[in-house]
Design an enzyme around this catalytic site. Structure first.
Site, PDB file in Angstrom:
ATOM      1  CG  HIS A  60     -11.699   2.051  -5.450  1.00  0.00           C
ATOM      2  ND1 HIS A  60     -10.863   1.209  -6.144  1.00  0.00           N
ATOM      3  CD2 HIS A  60     -11.205   2.099  -4.193  1.00  0.00           C
ATOM      4  CE1 HIS A  60      -9.907   0.772  -5.333  1.00  0.00           C
ATOM      5  NE2 HIS A  60     -10.091   1.291  -4.137  1.00  0.00           N
ATOM      6  CG  ASP A 163      -7.419  -1.520  -2.999  1.00  0.00           C
ATOM      7  OD1 ASP A 163      -8.462  -0.849  -3.057  1.00  0.00           O
ATOM      8  OD2 ASP A 163      -6.283  -1.023  -3.086  1.00  0.00           O
ATOM      9  CD  GLU A 193      -8.817   4.617  -4.178  1.00  0.00           C
ATOM     10  OE1 GLU A 193      -8.505   4.979  -3.037  1.00  0.00           O
ATOM     11  OE2 GLU A 193      -8.140   3.784  -4.809  1.00  0.00           O
ATOM     12  CD  GLU A 194      -6.116   1.479  -6.143  1.00  0.00           C
ATOM     13  OE1 GLU A 194      -5.190   2.157  -5.668  1.00  0.00           O
ATOM     14  OE2 GLU A 194      -6.717   0.613  -5.501  1.00  0.00           O
ATOM     15  CG  ASP A 216     -10.795   1.480  -0.565  1.00  0.00           C
ATOM     16  OD1 ASP A 216     -10.466   0.318  -0.877  1.00  0.00           O
ATOM     17  OD2 ASP A 216     -10.328   2.483  -1.142  1.00  0.00           O
ATOM     18  CG  HIS A 302      -2.079  -1.473  -4.077  1.00  0.00           C
ATOM     19  ND1 HIS A 302      -1.677  -0.202  -4.413  1.00  0.00           N
ATOM     20  CD2 HIS A 302      -3.400  -1.379  -3.838  1.00  0.00           C
ATOM     21  CE1 HIS A 302      -2.719   0.619  -4.354  1.00  0.00           C
ATOM     22  NE2 HIS A 302      -3.768  -0.079  -3.997  1.00  0.00           N
TER      23      HIS A 302
END
Ligand code: CO
Ligand code: ZN
Length: 326
Positions: A60, A163, A193-194, A216, A302
Site C-alpha cells: 500500500h 508503513d 489500506e489504512e 507490508d 504508525h
C-alpha cells in the site's frame, strides 16, 4: 535500498491523497514493466505480461495522517485523524501538507493532566496570524503527514511511513530485479489500506489473480516490556500466518517458506494480534483468492519514528523475487 526508502518515505500520501507517491513510483518502475494503469480508486497497477499463472503482488502506498476539520479566527487548525494515529505520538511533531506547508502539532495550554489529552484539544499551528491567512495555504479537508527525512542508524532505518513505503520499496526492487518468468505478474500499489484495506479489494476483483502476496510491515516483540510476539527486527522477513483480517492460505505460506529455505533466506513466522493488512480484503474477493504476505518487522508502527532493519527489507525483496519467479 536505503536511498530508495528515503525517497519513497519522503512523499506525502495520506489515504485518499496518494497522487504524489504514486507519481514517484511510476517514475521508478515505468521502464521495467509492460503496462501501467491507474484504476478508478487510484490503485497503481503495473504488469509484467506472460501466459502463465496470474500473480498479484500488493503494497500500500498510503500512510496515516491528519485532516483539517476547522480553522479558527486566529488561524489555528483543528483536525481529525486518517487511519490509526496515537495522540501522544503526534504531540510536538511537524506535519507537512501536499503543497509544502509545514505545521507544528501541539495541545491547549489549559490541559493539566496528559491523561485528558484528546485530539479535540490539539491543533496544528502553520504560523498564520488569522483565518484568512491560514486559508491561503490550507483548506478544510486537506491532509498532512508527519514530516522528516529517513535516517540510517547502523543496520536500522528510522522514518515516518515505513508503513508501507518500505513494502513499496521491496516491490519496486522486485520489479527491477525479477528475471524472466512464465508467470504474469500484477504489481499493485494500493490505496486506502489504512482506512480498511479498501484499494486492494477492488484491484484484486479486476485482476482476478490465481494467487496474491502482499508486502507490508508488522509489529515486533523486541522492545523493552513489549507485548509478547515472536517477530523480531534483524531476524529476517516474516511470513504471515494470521492477523485480524486474514488467515493466510496454506499454499501461499508453503510457497514462501520453501522459497526462503531453498535460497537460504532467513525468515520468521508472524501472527499479528492487532491490525489487518491488504490480504484481508484480497482473499475474500472474486470468489476467493489464495493470499499470503511477507511482513517487514517494524517497531513503533504508525509513529514518526518507525524503525526497521535494512537487512530484513533487502531479504524481503529476495524472498518476494524467489516466490513469484517460480
Ligand atoms: Co499501517
Ligand atoms: Zn501497512
Amino acid at each position: 535500498m536505503f536511498d530508495l526508502i528515503k525517497k519513497l518515505t519522503g512523499a506525502v500520501g495520506v489515504s485518499g491523497n496518494e497522487e504524489e507517491i504514486r507519481e514517484l513510483i511510476i517514475q521508478e518502475i515505468k521502464d521495467y514493466v509492460d503496462e501501467i494503469r491507474v484504476d478508478a480508486l487510484g490503485n497503481l497497477i503495473a504488469v509484467k505480461k506472460s501466459k502463465g499463472k496470474k500473480i498479484m503482488v500488493a503494497a500500500h502506498m498510503d500512510e496515516i495522517g491528519l485532516m483539517v476539520t476547522h480553522i479558527d479566527e486566529k488561524g489555528f487548525l483543528r483536525f481529525s485523524t486518517v487511519g490509526g494515529i496515537s495522540r501522544f505520538d503526534s504531540i510536538g511533531q511537524r506535519v507537512r501538507f501536499k503543497n509544502g506547508t509545514v505545521g507544528a502539532v501541539y495541545y491547549e495550554d489549559k490541559l493539566e493532566d496528559m491523561k485528558d489529552l484528546r485530539f479535540s484539544k490539539m491543533y496544528i499551528d502553520i504560523g498564520a496570524s488569522n483565518r484568512e491567512e491560514a486559508e491561503k495555504s490550507v483548506k478544510i479537508g486537506d491532509t498532512a503527514c508527519f514530516a522528516g527525512e529517513a535516517v540510517k542508524q547502523g543496520d536500522m532505518v528510522i522514518s515516518k511511513a515505513l508503513d508501507d513505503r518500505s513494502g513499496c520499496a521491496v516491490v519496486v526492487k522486485a520489479i527491477k530485479d525479477l528475471p524472466q518468468t512464465d508467470n504474469e505478474i500484477y504489481f499493485v500499489f494500493t490505496v486506502q489500506e489504512e482506512l480498511g484495506l479498501r484499494g486492494a479489494g477492488t484491484a484484486a476483483y479486476s485482476i482476478k489473480p490465481d494467487m496474491a502476496i502482499a508486502v507490508d510491515v508488522t509489529m515486533t516483540g523486541d522492545t523493552p516490556e513489549s507485548h509478547a510476539m515472536e517477530v523480531k527486527c534483524g531476524r529476517g522477513p516474516a511470513i504471515k500466518i494470521k492477523d485480524r483480517s486474514v488467515i493466510c492460505h496454506p499454499q501461499v505460506r508453503k510457497l514462501l517458506e520453501e522459497a526462503a529455505e531453498k535460497n537460504g533466506i532467513p525468515y520468521q513466522l508472524e501472527i499479528l494480534e492487532a491490525g489487518g493488512s491488504d490480504p484481508g480484503s484480497i482473499h475474500i474477493t472474486a470468489g476467493g483468492i489464495p493470499s499470503g504476505a511477507i511482513s517487514i518487522p517494524c517497531r513503533y508502527v504508525h509513529s514518526p519514528v518507525e524503525t526497521a532493519s535494512l537487512k530484513d527489507i533487502e531479504n524481503a525483496a529476495r524472498l518476494l523475487i524467489e516466490a513469484i519467479k517460480a
